[in-house]
Design a protein around this motif. Structure first.
Motif, PDB file in Angstrom:
ATOM      1  N   HIS A  91      -3.931   1.552   8.938  1.00  0.00           N
ATOM      2  CA  HIS A  91      -4.112   0.907  10.236  1.00  0.00           C
ATOM      3  C   HIS A  91      -3.013  -0.096  10.562  1.00  0.00           C
ATOM      4  N   ASP A  92      -2.467  -0.714   9.529  1.00  0.00           N
ATOM      5  CA  ASP A  92      -1.496  -1.779   9.787  1.00  0.00           C
ATOM      6  C   ASP A  92      -0.596  -1.923   8.568  1.00  0.00           C
ATOM      7  N   GLY A 115      17.141  -6.185  -1.121  1.00  0.00           N
ATOM      8  CA  GLY A 115      16.142  -6.809  -0.258  1.00  0.00           C
ATOM      9  C   GLY A 115      14.745  -6.725  -0.842  1.00  0.00           C
ATOM     10  N   LYS A 116      14.571  -7.204  -2.075  1.00  0.00           N
ATOM     11  CA  LYS A 116      13.268  -7.121  -2.745  1.00  0.00           C
ATOM     12  C   LYS A 116      12.189  -7.786  -1.893  1.00  0.00           C
ATOM     13  N   ALA A 117      11.020  -7.161  -1.864  1.00  0.00           N
ATOM     14  CA  ALA A 117       9.973  -7.609  -0.945  1.00  0.00           C
ATOM     15  C   ALA A 117       8.620  -7.127  -1.443  1.00  0.00           C
ATOM     16  N   VAL A 118       7.579  -7.515  -0.720  1.00  0.00           N
ATOM     17  CA  VAL A 118       6.233  -6.978  -0.931  1.00  0.00           C
ATOM     18  C   VAL A 118       5.792  -6.338   0.376  1.00  0.00           C
ATOM     19  N   GLY A 119       5.322  -5.111   0.277  1.00  0.00           N
ATOM     20  CA  GLY A 119       4.826  -4.398   1.444  1.00  0.00           C
ATOM     21  C   GLY A 119       3.310  -4.332   1.415  1.00  0.00           C
ATOM     22  N   MET A 120       2.698  -4.506   2.558  1.00  0.00           N
ATOM     23  CA  MET A 120       1.238  -4.463   2.665  1.00  0.00           C
ATOM     24  C   MET A 120       0.830  -3.352   3.626  1.00  0.00           C
ATOM     25  N   ALA A 121      -0.187  -2.609   3.236  1.00  0.00           N
ATOM     26  CA  ALA A 121      -0.771  -1.591   4.106  1.00  0.00           C
ATOM     27  C   ALA A 121      -2.279  -1.807   4.139  1.00  0.00           C
ATOM     28  N   VAL A 122      -2.840  -1.837   5.334  1.00  0.00           N
ATOM     29  CA  VAL A 122      -4.283  -2.008   5.507  1.00  0.00           C
ATOM     30  C   VAL A 122      -4.897  -0.631   5.732  1.00  0.00           C
ATOM     31  N   LEU A 123      -5.800  -0.242   4.835  1.00  0.00           N
ATOM     32  CA  LEU A 123      -6.400   1.089   4.858  1.00  0.00           C
ATOM     33  C   LEU A 123      -7.895   1.009   5.123  1.00  0.00           C
ATOM     34  N   SER A 124      -8.423   2.087   5.659  1.00  0.00           N
ATOM     35  CA  SER A 124      -9.872   2.264   5.765  1.00  0.00           C
ATOM     36  C   SER A 124     -10.301   3.274   4.714  1.00  0.00           C
ATOM     37  N   ILE A 125     -11.170   2.841   3.815  1.00  0.00           N
ATOM     38  CA  ILE A 125     -11.736   3.738   2.808  1.00  0.00           C
ATOM     39  C   ILE A 125     -13.231   3.803   3.085  1.00  0.00           C
ATOM     40  N   GLY A 126     -13.626   4.777   3.863  1.00  0.00           N
ATOM     41  CA  GLY A 126     -15.001   4.817   4.344  1.00  0.00           C
ATOM     42  C   GLY A 126     -15.237   3.635   5.266  1.00  0.00           C
ATOM     43  N   SER A 127     -16.228   2.835   4.927  1.00  0.00           N
ATOM     44  CA  SER A 127     -16.531   1.641   5.723  1.00  0.00           C
ATOM     45  C   SER A 127     -15.820   0.401   5.192  1.00  0.00           C
ATOM     46  N   LEU A 128     -15.003   0.571   4.153  1.00  0.00           N
ATOM     47  CA  LEU A 128     -14.348  -0.567   3.504  1.00  0.00           C
ATOM     48  C   LEU A 128     -12.928  -0.762   4.030  1.00  0.00           C
ATOM     49  N   ILE A 129     -12.512  -2.010   4.080  1.00  0.00           N
ATOM     50  CA  ILE A 129     -11.139  -2.356   4.429  1.00  0.00           C
ATOM     51  C   ILE A 129     -10.405  -2.711   3.141  1.00  0.00           C
ATOM     52  N   ALA A 130      -9.322  -1.989   2.874  1.00  0.00           N
ATOM     53  CA  ALA A 130      -8.552  -2.203   1.644  1.00  0.00           C
ATOM     54  C   ALA A 130      -7.158  -2.700   1.993  1.00  0.00           C
ATOM     55  N   ASN A 131      -6.768  -3.785   1.360  1.00  0.00           N
ATOM     56  CA  ASN A 131      -5.390  -4.272   1.465  1.00  0.00           C
ATOM     57  C   ASN A 131      -4.616  -3.760   0.258  1.00  0.00           C
TER      58      ASN A 131
END
Length: 443
Positions: A91-92, A115-131
């Motif tokens: 989602h994001d 350019g070392k970094a941390v990437g974040m992805a926001v997922l939907s796993i069923g009804s759960l929100i996972a970062n």
């Protein structure tokens, strides 16, 4: 927990060592990796050192049917090298680039250009929100005298801050990547203690892989034994970390790593070993979790805070060492620049002699003047750039040190508010996936 629902999640992480034209058998290894990921069908795939976007697009095309959702994080001169593939909808996304990442004049190491970094992805796993987070920290090139240690500590500090401040609304948190830190290294302890993240290797019910979970091993044909000295067998520097929430308990039922060679192939997927963790998510009502949480929170919170204060104090000391080195280098650059400027003025004075003393000849050949002028300008330009870079490094180190000082003061104040521990009280282990963070507010 009669109403608990169980969801299984398989997470894969690998440092691909994907430097085109430099890494050995790069294209063949990507083809092998794509075939394996297509067959295994992991839920989430976290890749590092995918330096070429063409390689990412090739994997994306191959995995389109089994991992329809993906994202490539772009950063730096040659990219961050970070990529996420997922069965679940993304989602994001967001990328945070670390403020410190080595030195541009250490070009043979190359970390600064990545350019070392941390990437974040926001997922939907069923009804759960996972970062979901994927990262790659600065490499350690010398264990005994590591000039990059303050940078890696600051990266770990920024990583834990980023995770804490972005995961407040998530039901579960997963971090995978090459941390370039041993399990008991300062940055690793700082990250896990401040965020409450758990190490899947330490928590798993069953493990199959290299001895002690090592991910950089001497048996890998791409690894020179000199690279892992003084550790003869190998290192554990790649991780899959996770954390639940009051809504979700997380269990690691199984974890495995590759073991150097790949069956039916002449070489492995990478110079690093791949990690796979099978996680079990058990959802329940928040009220059930809160009742369990209250049983252990007051017993364990004081110990967590005290431990984190010690770790942060150690980290702050290491950052101060980096500050001292940066200040010394900036002073050296300033002094060298002043000497170069003085030499340039001296040359200009000598060049002005024929004009001030009419009839006098130029005592030095023009070629010598031009060469000396070129040297002066090169010194001035180099020292000017070095001064600017060291000033930027100083400000980043000072900023991190100030943040640590404030955090330590806040935690010490919080620690004074806890009652004295009872001598006969027993320490309870928190429910799985509810590892407390020392930054959790008091109830």
């Amino acid at each position: 927990m009669a109403n608990a629902e169980s969801v299984r999640l398989q997470v894969f992480s690998l440092n691909c060592w994907g430097i085109r034209y430099l890494s050995k058998h790069c294209s063949q290894r990507y083809a092998m990796l794509g075939d394996m990921l297509y067959k295994k069908e992991h839920d989430i795939v976290l890749l590092q050192e995918v330096w070429s976007e063409k390689d990412y697009l090739s994997l994306k095309q191959k995995l389109a049917s089994c991992h329809p959702h993906s994202h490539y994080f772009k950063s730096g001169v040659i990219g961050s090298g970070l990529a996420v593939f997922s069965k679940h909808r993304i989602h994001d996304t967001f990328l945070y680039r670390y403020s410190l990442n080595g030195y541009p004049y250490m070009a043979h190491h190359g970390d600064w250009f990545g350019g070392k970094a941390v990437g974040m992805a926001v997922l939907s796993i069923g009804s759960l929100i996972a970062n979901i987070y994927v990262t790659h920290l600065h490499a350690e090139y010398c264990r005994d005298k590591d000039p990059y240690l303050p940078h890696r500590v600051v990266q770990a500090w920024e990583l834990q801050q980023f995770i804490r401040h972005t995961s407040a609304g998530a039901d579960l948190v997963i971090l995978g990547g090459d941390l370039n830190m041993h399990p008991q290294d300062l940055g690793n302890r700082l990250l896990r203690t401040s965020t409450g993240l758990r190490d899947s290797y330490l928590e798993t019910a069953k493990f199959d892989g290299c001895e002690d979970g090592m991910t950089l091993i001497a048996d890998n044909p791409f690894i020179s034994k000199n690279e892992i000295l003084p550790f003869e067998k190998g290192l554990r520097i790649d991780y899959i970390l996770y954390k639940g929430s009051p809504k979700v308990n997380i269990y690691c039922d199984y974890m495995c790593t590759t073991k150097g060679s790949v069956p039916d192939h002449p070489f492995p997927y990478s110079d690093h070993e791949a990690l796979t963790a099978e996680l079990r998510l058990e959802t329940h009502t928040p009220s059930e979790a809160q009742s369990d949480k209250k049983l252990w929170k007051h017993d364990s919170a004081a110990g967590k805070v005290a431990e984190l204060v010690d770790i942060m104090t150690e980290a702050r000391t290491e950052v101060k060492v980096g500050l001292h080195c940066a200040e010394r280098m900036r002073y050296t650059a300033t002094r060298t620049g002043v000497m170069g400027l003085a030499l340039l003025f001296l040359e200009l004075a000598i060049a002005a002699v024929p004009y001030l003393a009419l009839g006098a000849e130029q005592p030095f050949p023009l070629t010598s003047f031009y060469m000396l002028a070129g040297l002066c300008f090169a010194i001035l330009l180099t020292t000017f750039l070095l001064y600017i870079f060291k000033t930027m490094e100083l400000k980043s180190l000072q900023g991190a040190e100030d943040q640590m000082r404030l955090a330590i003061g806040s935690l010490q104040e919080k620690l004074r508010g806890f009652p004295l521990a009872q001598p006969h009280s027993t320490q309870r282990r928190p429910p799985e996936g509810l590892e407390p963070s020392a930054f959790d507010p008091e109830e």
